[in-house]
Design a protein around this motif. Structure first.
Motif, mmCIF file in Angstrom:
data_model
loop_
_atom_site.group_PDB
_atom_site.id
_atom_site.type_symbol
_atom_site.label_atom_id
_atom_site.label_comp_id
_atom_site.label_asym_id
_atom_site.label_seq_id
_atom_site.Cartn_x
_atom_site.Cartn_y
_atom_site.Cartn_z
ATOM 1 N N VAL A 33 59.172 41.937 -24.967
ATOM 2 C CA VAL A 33 59.494 41.002 -23.885
ATOM 3 C C VAL A 33 60.432 41.690 -22.905
ATOM 4 C CG1 VAL A 33 60.496 38.768 -23.296
ATOM 5 C CG2 VAL A 33 59.260 39.044 -25.460
ATOM 6 N N GLN A 34 60.094 41.608 -21.629
ATOM 7 C CA GLN A 34 60.965 42.163 -20.591
ATOM 8 C C GLN A 34 61.955 41.094 -20.154
ATOM 9 O OE1 GLN A 34 60.230 45.502 -19.794
ATOM 10 N NE2 GLN A 34 62.321 45.460 -19.010
ATOM 11 N N GLY A 35 63.216 41.461 -20.019
ATOM 12 C CA GLY A 35 64.245 40.510 -19.607
ATOM 13 C C GLY A 35 64.015 39.988 -18.198
ATOM 14 N N LEU A 95 69.177 31.117 -29.625
ATOM 15 C CA LEU A 95 68.812 30.305 -28.472
ATOM 16 C C LEU A 95 68.733 31.103 -27.175
ATOM 17 C CD1 LEU A 95 71.243 27.351 -29.242
ATOM 18 C CD2 LEU A 95 68.764 27.320 -29.578
ATOM 19 N N MET A 96 69.585 32.103 -27.028
ATOM 20 C CA MET A 96 69.636 32.849 -25.780
ATOM 21 C C MET A 96 70.356 34.169 -26.011
ATOM 22 S SD MET A 96 71.284 31.637 -22.116
ATOM 23 C CE MET A 96 72.949 32.232 -22.492
ATOM 24 N N LEU A 97 69.940 35.202 -25.278
ATOM 25 C CA LEU A 97 70.669 36.471 -25.256
ATOM 26 C C LEU A 97 70.730 36.954 -23.821
ATOM 27 C CD1 LEU A 97 72.064 38.855 -26.693
ATOM 28 C CD2 LEU A 97 69.805 39.953 -26.817
ATOM 29 N N ASP A 98 71.955 37.099 -23.311
ATOM 30 C CA ASP A 98 72.192 37.625 -21.970
ATOM 31 C C ASP A 98 72.851 38.987 -22.071
ATOM 32 O OD1 ASP A 98 71.160 35.426 -20.709
ATOM 33 O OD2 ASP A 98 73.086 34.533 -20.176
ATOM 34 N N ALA A 99 72.394 39.921 -21.242
ATOM 35 C CA ALA A 99 73.011 41.240 -21.143
ATOM 36 C C ALA A 99 73.549 41.400 -19.722
ATOM 37 C CB ALA A 99 71.993 42.328 -21.443
ATOM 38 N N PHE A 100 74.784 41.864 -19.624
ATOM 39 C CA PHE A 100 75.349 42.107 -18.291
ATOM 40 C C PHE A 100 75.903 43.530 -18.244
ATOM 41 C CE2 PHE A 100 78.273 39.686 -20.956
ATOM 42 C CZ PHE A 100 79.453 40.427 -20.934
ATOM 43 N N LYS A 101 75.618 44.232 -17.148
ATOM 44 C CA LYS A 101 76.061 45.623 -16.997
ATOM 45 C C LYS A 101 76.088 45.974 -15.525
ATOM 46 C CE LYS A 101 73.191 48.979 -17.877
ATOM 47 N NZ LYS A 101 72.338 49.979 -18.572
ATOM 48 N N SER A 102 77.257 46.354 -15.030
ATOM 49 C CA SER A 102 77.343 46.777 -13.637
ATOM 50 C C SER A 102 78.625 47.567 -13.396
ATOM 51 C CB SER A 102 77.304 45.572 -12.690
ATOM 52 O OG SER A 102 77.386 46.000 -11.345
ATOM 53 N N ASP A 103 78.525 48.550 -12.502
ATOM 54 C CA ASP A 103 79.692 49.288 -12.020
ATOM 55 C C ASP A 103 80.185 48.724 -10.690
ATOM 56 O OD1 ASP A 103 79.780 51.305 -14.106
ATOM 57 O OD2 ASP A 103 77.938 52.091 -13.238
ATOM 58 N N ARG A 132 68.535 38.228 -18.649
ATOM 59 C CA ARG A 132 68.317 37.258 -19.731
ATOM 60 C C ARG A 132 67.154 37.746 -20.583
ATOM 61 N NH1 ARG A 132 69.710 31.525 -18.262
ATOM 62 N NH2 ARG A 132 71.693 32.554 -18.724
ATOM 63 N N ALA A 133 67.503 38.279 -21.755
ATOM 64 C CA ALA A 133 66.490 38.877 -22.633
ATOM 65 C C ALA A 133 65.788 37.829 -23.476
ATOM 66 C CB ALA A 133 67.148 39.926 -23.523
ATOM 67 N N LEU A 134 66.544 36.863 -23.994
ATOM 68 C CA LEU A 134 65.974 35.775 -24.782
ATOM 69 C C LEU A 134 66.073 34.511 -23.943
ATOM 70 C CD1 LEU A 134 66.899 34.931 -28.514
ATOM 71 C CD2 LEU A 134 65.936 33.308 -26.899
ATOM 72 N N THR A 135 64.925 34.027 -23.504
ATOM 73 C CA THR A 135 64.878 32.850 -22.635
ATOM 74 C C THR A 135 64.542 31.597 -23.441
ATOM 75 O OG1 THR A 135 62.535 33.196 -22.157
ATOM 76 C CG2 THR A 135 64.129 34.284 -20.697
#
Length: 287
Positions: free
Chosen positions: A16-18, A45-53, A31-34
């Protein structure tokens, strides 16, 4: 003794693509797990990934907002985030730290960055609560370090929940038997984990690519393992250095009804949660 011996690894069911979303006051998230996967990956229920410079991607943070009926597990890879909630809890989540919050009967909290530049990277998992625990008292805990072990193959296993390779995690959940691992796999390594046949299991790759039973799972992809009664666990191979989150848990045999920040077992309970929030019964955020 290899406590995670796997002789019949599970097959890969699908990848699954986020989905890119904006949350809080304007934070960019993958949002990887919707919501569409909640039944398949119950109790997750949900998995969110956050990454930024780029500070503009995260500075707005997550101002005060309510939750009821589930738990949030926030894992910070890089950066600083301040938590405050209506139960009087406060904590600073930093590099390598974990924040575990059980919203249960209801809580209002904020999660705000305490940095103006540099990288912010991490994950937030939503884990369901059984019906009997949904209206219990809220609970919160900050963990500065995570129990870890290095396997004979050189894989560093950080055990956030559950148990792996004779190492117990920060939290053990009786109802869901949740397993949450952060795996750092060197090039050419293999990782195995024994998992009961009835548990729903998936991975999220956040560095590099890995191989699962002949299929490549790329960075920022979620991969779901098939539930096969004849299988005794999972196997991950890493041709190059990679990092992977592994999740597994016992499904709750209960309805899942979500409306925004509330996850209950019926529409009536959702309506009550909304009414309680509007009436101020979920508490007021303490300054």
């Amino acid at each position: 003794m290899n406590t995670e011996l796997v002789t019949r690894p599970r097959a890969l069911e699908r990848k699954v693509q986020g989905r890119a979303v904006m949350e809080g006051a304007g934070v960019k998230i993958n949002r990887a797990l919707t919501q569409s996967l909640q039944q398949r990956l119950n109790p997750f229920l949900m998995l969110d990934a956050f990454k930024s410079d780029d500070p503009q991607d995260y500075l707005a943070g997550f101002p005060a907002h309510p939750h009821r009926g589930f738990e949030t597990v926030t894992y910070m890879i890089a950066g600083k985030m301040r938590h405050k909630d209506s139960a009087g809890h406060e904590g600073l989540l930093e590099n390598g730290g974990v924040q575990w919050m059980s919203a249960a009967s209801g809580i209002i909290h904020s999660e705000m960055p305490e940095q103006e530049n540099g990288r912010m990277e991490g994950f937030q998992l939503w884990l369901n609560l059984p019906a009997k625990e949904k209206m219990s008292a809220p609970w919160y805990q900050d963990f500065k370090t995570i129990p870890s072990v290095v396997t004979s193959a050189g894989v560093a296993v950080h055990v956030i929940a559950g148990q792996s390779h004779d190492t117990k995690g920060l939290v053990e959940k009786e109802a869901t038997q949740a397993l949450y691992l952060d795996l750092h796999l060197p090039a050419g390594s293999e990782f195995t984990q024994a998992i009961p046949a009835g548990h729903n299991t998936f991975i999220y790759v956040y560095r590099g690519d890995v191989e699962v039973e002949g299929s490549t799972v790329n960075s920022e992809q979620l991969a779901i393992f098939a539930n096969e009664k004849s299988s005794d666990g999972i196997r991950i191979q890493s041709p190059a250095a990679s990092r992977v989150l592994l999740f597994s848990g016992l499904p709750l045999d209960e309805p899942i009804v979500q409306y925004g920040p509330f996850v209950m077992n019926s529409q009536e309970e959702i309506s009550q949660a909304v009414a309680d929030f509007r009436a101020g019964k979920l508490g007021q955020l303490q300054s």
